[in-house]
Design a protein around this motif. Structure first.
Motif, PDB file in Angstrom:
ATOM      1  N   ILE A  84      86.495 -17.139  50.079  1.00 47.47           N
ATOM      2  CA  ILE A  84      86.137 -17.513  51.462  1.00 47.47           C
ATOM      3  C   ILE A  84      84.805 -18.260  51.552  1.00 47.47           C
ATOM      4  CG2 ILE A  84      84.880 -15.422  52.154  1.00 47.47           C
ATOM      5  CD1 ILE A  84      86.516 -15.608  54.818  1.00 47.47           C
ATOM      6  N   ARG A  85      84.073 -18.355  50.451  1.00 41.55           N
ATOM      7  CA  ARG A  85      82.717 -18.911  50.528  1.00 41.55           C
ATOM      8  C   ARG A  85      82.648 -20.328  51.116  1.00 41.55           C
ATOM      9  NH1 ARG A  85      79.519 -19.707  47.074  1.00 41.55           N
ATOM     10  NH2 ARG A  85      77.730 -18.809  48.141  1.00 41.55           N
ATOM     11  N   PRO A  86      83.553 -21.231  50.713  1.00 41.84           N
ATOM     12  CA  PRO A  86      83.473 -22.577  51.332  1.00 41.84           C
ATOM     13  C   PRO A  86      83.678 -22.522  52.849  1.00 41.84           C
ATOM     14  CG  PRO A  86      84.750 -22.661  49.307  1.00 41.84           C
ATOM     15  CD  PRO A  86      84.521 -21.200  49.610  1.00 41.84           C
ATOM     16  N   LEU A 122      83.201 -19.934  54.898  1.00 39.20           N
ATOM     17  CA  LEU A 122      82.227 -19.113  55.613  1.00 39.20           C
ATOM     18  C   LEU A 122      80.802 -19.661  55.544  1.00 39.20           C
ATOM     19  CD1 LEU A 122      82.237 -16.501  57.245  1.00 39.20           C
ATOM     20  CD2 LEU A 122      81.894 -15.228  55.125  1.00 39.20           C
ATOM     21  N   TYR A 123      80.445 -20.211  54.395  1.00 36.70           N
ATOM     22  CA  TYR A 123      79.053 -20.663  54.217  1.00 36.70           C
ATOM     23  C   TYR A 123      78.958 -22.146  53.897  1.00 36.70           C
ATOM     24  CZ  TYR A 123      78.930 -15.690  52.885  1.00 36.70           C
ATOM     25  OH  TYR A 123      79.099 -14.337  52.807  1.00 36.70           O
ATOM     26  N   GLN A 124      80.036 -22.889  54.052  1.00 38.17           N
ATOM     27  CA  GLN A 124      80.059 -24.304  53.638  1.00 38.17           C
ATOM     28  C   GLN A 124      79.598 -24.426  52.172  1.00 38.17           C
ATOM     29  OE1 GLN A 124      78.117 -23.595  56.772  1.00 38.17           O
ATOM     30  NE2 GLN A 124      80.231 -23.461  57.445  1.00 38.17           N
ATOM     31  N   CYS A 176      64.780  -4.704  40.399  1.00 34.48           N
ATOM     32  CA  CYS A 176      65.379  -5.858  41.075  1.00 34.48           C
ATOM     33  C   CYS A 176      66.877  -5.604  41.201  1.00 34.48           C
ATOM     34  CB  CYS A 176      65.070  -7.156  40.345  1.00 34.48           C
ATOM     35  SG  CYS A 176      65.630  -7.180  38.653  1.00 34.48           S
ATOM     36  N   GLU A 177      67.478  -6.264  42.157  1.00 32.25           N
ATOM     37  CA  GLU A 177      68.890  -6.008  42.502  1.00 32.25           C
ATOM     38  C   GLU A 177      69.653  -7.315  42.388  1.00 32.25           C
ATOM     39  OE1 GLU A 177      68.238  -4.780  46.532  1.00 32.25           O
ATOM     40  OE2 GLU A 177      67.530  -2.804  45.951  1.00 32.25           O
ATOM     41  N   LEU A 178      70.191  -7.571  41.209  1.00 32.78           N
ATOM     42  CA  LEU A 178      70.830  -8.863  40.969  1.00 32.78           C
ATOM     43  C   LEU A 178      72.338  -8.741  41.131  1.00 32.78           C
ATOM     44  CD1 LEU A 178      68.747  -9.946  37.852  1.00 32.78           C
ATOM     45  CD2 LEU A 178      68.427 -10.617  40.242  1.00 32.78           C
ATOM     46  N   GLY A 179      72.892  -9.561  41.990  1.00 28.36           N
ATOM     47  CA  GLY A 179      74.338  -9.533  42.201  1.00 28.36           C
ATOM     48  C   GLY A 179      74.969 -10.826  41.713  1.00 28.36           C
ATOM     49  N   ARG A 180      74.711 -11.898  42.473  1.00 28.93           N
ATOM     50  CA  ARG A 180      75.330 -13.192  42.178  1.00 28.93           C
ATOM     51  C   ARG A 180      75.062 -13.645  40.737  1.00 28.93           C
ATOM     52  NH1 ARG A 180      76.204 -16.903  46.245  1.00 28.93           N
ATOM     53  NH2 ARG A 180      74.604 -15.834  47.452  1.00 28.93           N
ATOM     54  N   SER A 181      73.783 -13.561  40.321  1.00 31.22           N
ATOM     55  CA  SER A 181      73.430 -14.123  39.018  1.00 31.22           C
ATOM     56  C   SER A 181      74.120 -13.378  37.877  1.00 31.22           C
ATOM     57  CB  SER A 181      71.908 -14.084  38.843  1.00 31.22           C
ATOM     58  OG  SER A 181      71.421 -12.789  39.145  1.00 31.22           O
ATOM     59  N   ALA A 201      81.053 -14.237  42.019  1.00 31.75           N
ATOM     60  CA  ALA A 201      80.228 -13.488  42.966  1.00 31.75           C
ATOM     61  C   ALA A 201      80.732 -13.694  44.389  1.00 31.75           C
ATOM     62  CB  ALA A 201      78.773 -13.952  42.868  1.00 31.75           C
ATOM     63  N   TYR A 202      80.943 -12.607  45.098  1.00 32.33           N
ATOM     64  CA  TYR A 202      81.405 -12.655  46.491  1.00 32.33           C
ATOM     65  C   TYR A 202      82.718 -13.443  46.586  1.00 32.33           C
ATOM     66  CZ  TYR A 202      76.549 -11.231  46.815  1.00 32.33           C
ATOM     67  OH  TYR A 202      75.351 -10.579  46.612  1.00 32.33           O
ATOM     68  N   GLY A 203      83.560 -13.274  45.582  1.00 32.41           N
ATOM     69  CA  GLY A 203      84.857 -13.933  45.552  1.00 32.41           C
ATOM     70  C   GLY A 203      85.937 -12.918  45.884  1.00 32.41           C
ATOM     71  N   GLY A 211      66.548 -12.980  50.530  1.00 31.46           N
ATOM     72  CA  GLY A 211      67.700 -13.866  50.706  1.00 31.46           C
ATOM     73  C   GLY A 211      68.405 -14.066  49.382  1.00 31.46           C
ATOM     74  N   SER A 212      69.489 -14.803  49.439  1.00 32.86           N
ATOM     75  CA  SER A 212      70.342 -14.947  48.265  1.00 32.86           C
ATOM     76  C   SER A 212      70.441 -16.427  47.876  1.00 32.86           C
ATOM     77  CB  SER A 212      71.715 -14.390  48.615  1.00 32.86           C
ATOM     78  OG  SER A 212      72.456 -14.112  47.465  1.00 32.86           O
ATOM     79  N   GLN A 213      70.858 -16.677  46.626  1.00 31.28           N
ATOM     80  CA  GLN A 213      71.066 -18.047  46.118  1.00 31.28           C
ATOM     81  C   GLN A 213      69.781 -18.883  46.201  1.00 31.28           C
ATOM     82  OE1 GLN A 213      73.046 -19.250  44.186  1.00 31.28           O
ATOM     83  NE2 GLN A 213      72.826 -21.429  44.322  1.00 31.28           N
TER      84      GLN A 213
HETATM   85  N1  LLP Z   1      69.859  -6.588  47.541  1.00 31.60           N
HETATM   86  C1  LLP Z   1      70.117  -6.684  48.849  1.00 31.60           C
HETATM   87  C2  LLP Z   1      69.401  -5.820  49.783  1.00 31.60           C
HETATM   88  C3  LLP Z   1      71.063  -7.625  49.318  1.00 31.60           C
HETATM   89  O1  LLP Z   1      71.309  -7.719  50.621  1.00 31.60           O
HETATM   90  C4  LLP Z   1      71.746  -8.461  48.403  1.00 31.60           C
HETATM   91  C5  LLP Z   1      72.741  -9.423  48.834  1.00 31.60           C
HETATM   92  C6  LLP Z   1      71.443  -8.319  47.035  1.00 31.60           C
HETATM   93  C7  LLP Z   1      70.483  -7.379  46.653  1.00 31.60           C
HETATM   94  C8  LLP Z   1      72.100  -9.158  45.982  1.00 31.60           C
HETATM   95  O2  LLP Z   1      71.653 -10.446  46.114  1.00 31.60           O
HETATM   96  P1  LLP Z   1      72.079 -11.591  45.092  1.00 31.60           P
HETATM   97  O3  LLP Z   1      71.449 -11.302  43.754  1.00 31.60           O
HETATM   98  O4  LLP Z   1      73.548 -11.588  45.015  1.00 31.60           O
HETATM   99  O5  LLP Z   1      71.521 -12.797  45.708  1.00 31.60           O
HETATM  100  N2  LLP Z   1      78.348 -13.278  50.429  1.00 31.60           N
HETATM  101  C9  LLP Z   1      77.220 -14.192  50.351  1.00 31.60           C
HETATM  102  C10 LLP Z   1      75.990 -13.512  49.789  1.00 31.60           C
HETATM  103  C11 LLP Z   1      75.567 -12.307  50.572  1.00 31.60           C
HETATM  104  C12 LLP Z   1      74.368 -11.626  49.968  1.00 31.60           C
HETATM  105  C13 LLP Z   1      74.169 -10.292  50.595  1.00 31.60           C
HETATM  106  N3  LLP Z   1      73.072  -9.543  50.051  1.00 31.60           N
HETATM  107  C14 LLP Z   1      77.618 -15.386  49.498  1.00 31.60           C
HETATM  108  O6  LLP Z   1      78.750 -15.456  49.043  1.00 31.60           O
HETATM  109  O7  LLP Z   1      76.814 -16.311  49.312  1.00 31.60           O
END
Ligand code: LLP
Length: 385
Positions: A304-306, A308-310, A265-270, A362-364, A190-192
């Motif tokens: 769209i985050r507010p 879509l995800y509150q 590891c797969e870091l997106g948001r951070s 992130a996701y903006g 999961g994320s966040q």
């Molecule tokens: N790896 C996989 C398999 C994923 O599905 C995701 C995010 C990540 C890595 C990256 O995760 P992060 O480090 O960003 O938590 N649009 C939503 C978040 C969707 C996340 C989708 N998967 C938001 O704005 O909160």
């Protein structure tokens, strides 16, 4: 992030736009790079889905980080940026033939595969192209990440991954097919996540899984724990850089990596959230029956985050120093979900004030749309303004 020093320049710009503080971007990457050395065989793959801005992709390349791609388009973007194929992972539940071909042509490090039919198709396409594809199985560990339900991914009820029950037969299948090879195990719960306990739980679950596989004589070259490290949306100006060190340490302390086994590891948001803001202007202040509205020129088409995800993003008025009042801060789109915050304290605001929506990296912009024939808004970096 630094905003005050740019206010004079913001005033000369049409709004809305995304603003990126590149100094903070570099400091964020510094912290991540320092953290990963705790695990000698560790690799960070930037989850490109979070933000595809060229400045970020160039930073990923310069640092030698890899990429987590979820579409053929993202694989191509990574390659065009100069990131070598052998640093790219390709995930996703619905990879098309064309996308699989793109990834095989790029000789990517690994497919994170999510089902038996997908593995069979990858094998067929690889055979046709005279290649062998490395496959990691995305396993659904059934761990509750305690995050928003729309961004929870590791439970049995989610569409992602292969169940623990099906794992062993699926590894046997990979070992049996001639054009795929078993590369490793992949997870993403999961994320966040700001509470790291689910990552500890994941590590312990992986330890169990590894033992069970070894008793079947299966060795696993790589372990990928996915993304999920959260950021501080409530106080981004004081908590600018996520706790990369603490996140990596949880795995270092709890995950029993084998000699020669690589960690990913797969870091997106951070790696992208905290150094970007949407800069917008107040179009009107409207006094309703019981409340007042600050109507911005930015809307959910831009962030769209507010809706879509509150999600709550911190909002600041950059140009007013008046005492605080309460506002519903909304966009101009013809939908009642186009609300950024309700009953929110802002210095008394007026038409023309500059307002920043923080933690928007992130996701903006990547999730923006042109609904209502609104154009995609520009992205401007601190080097460009
Ligand atoms: N790896 C996989 C398999 C994923 O599905 C995701 C995010 C990540 C890595 C990256 O995760 P992060 O480090 O960003 O938590 N649009 C939503 C978040 C969707 C996340 C989708 N998967 C938001 O704005 O909160």
């Amino acid at each position: 992030m630094q905003l005050n020093q740019y206010i004079t320049k913001f005033k000369q710009h049409p709004t809305p736009f995304y603003f990126y503080d590149l100094d903070l971007m570099r400091r964020t990457f510094d912290a991540a790079a320092q953290a990963i050395v705790q695990i000698p065989s560790g690799h960070i793959h930037y989850a490109l889905k979070a933000n595809d801005h060229p400045a970020i992709l160039q930073e990923v390349r310069r640092r030698g980080f890899g990429i987590d791609a979820v579409s053929g388009g993202e694989v191509q973007l990574a390659i065009q940026t100069g990131i070598p194929g052998n640093k790219i992972l390709f995930a996703g539940v619905g990879k098309t033939d064309k996308e699989i071909e793109t990834a095989l042509e790029a000789d990517i490090l690994c497919f994170n595969a999510e089902s038996v039919p997908e593995i069979e198709v990858i094998n067929d396409i690889a055979a046709r192209m005279g290649k062998t594809a490395r496959i990691a199985l995305r396993i659904n560990p059934n761990i509750d990440a305690h995050t928003h339900k729309n961004i929870t991914t590791g439970l049995d009820e989610n569409k992602f991954g292969i169940s623990l029950e099906d794992m062993l037969p699926t590894i046997h299948l990979v070992n049996h097919l001639p054009h795929v090879v078993y590369q490793g195990l992949h997870f993403h719960i999961g994320s966040q996540l700001l509470d790291f306990m689910p990552f500890k739980e994941l590590s312990l679950k992986i330890n169990e899984i590894q033992q069970a596989l070894e008793s079947e004589n299966i060795q696993t070259p790589s372990i990928d724990v996915g993304g999920g490290l959260g950021v501080d949306y409530a106080d981004p100006l004081h908590n600018e850089i996520p706790d990369f060190a603490g996140y990596i340490k949880i795995f270092k302390d709890n995950l029993q990596l084998r000699p020669q086994q690589s960690f990913h590891c797969e870091l997106g948001r951070s790696l992208s959230a905290q150094y970007a803001a949407v800069i917008s202007r107040v179009v009107f202040i409207k006094h309703g029956a019981h409340k007042q509205f600050a109507i911005l020129d930015a809307g959910f088409t831009d962030l769209i985050r507010p809706a879509l995800y509150q999600a709550s993003h911190k909002i600041v008025n950059l140009t007013s120093q008046m005492p605080e009042e309460r506002y519903d801060i909304v966009g101009p789109i013809c939908e009642s979900t186009d609300v950024f915050a309700q009953d929110y304290p802002l210095p008394k605001s007026s038409r023309g004030d500059l307002v920043a929506l923080l933690s928007a990296g992130a996701y903006g912009h990547v999730m923006a749309s042109t609904y209502n024939a609104r154009p995609l808004i520009p992205q401007i970096t601190s080097d460009e303004i």
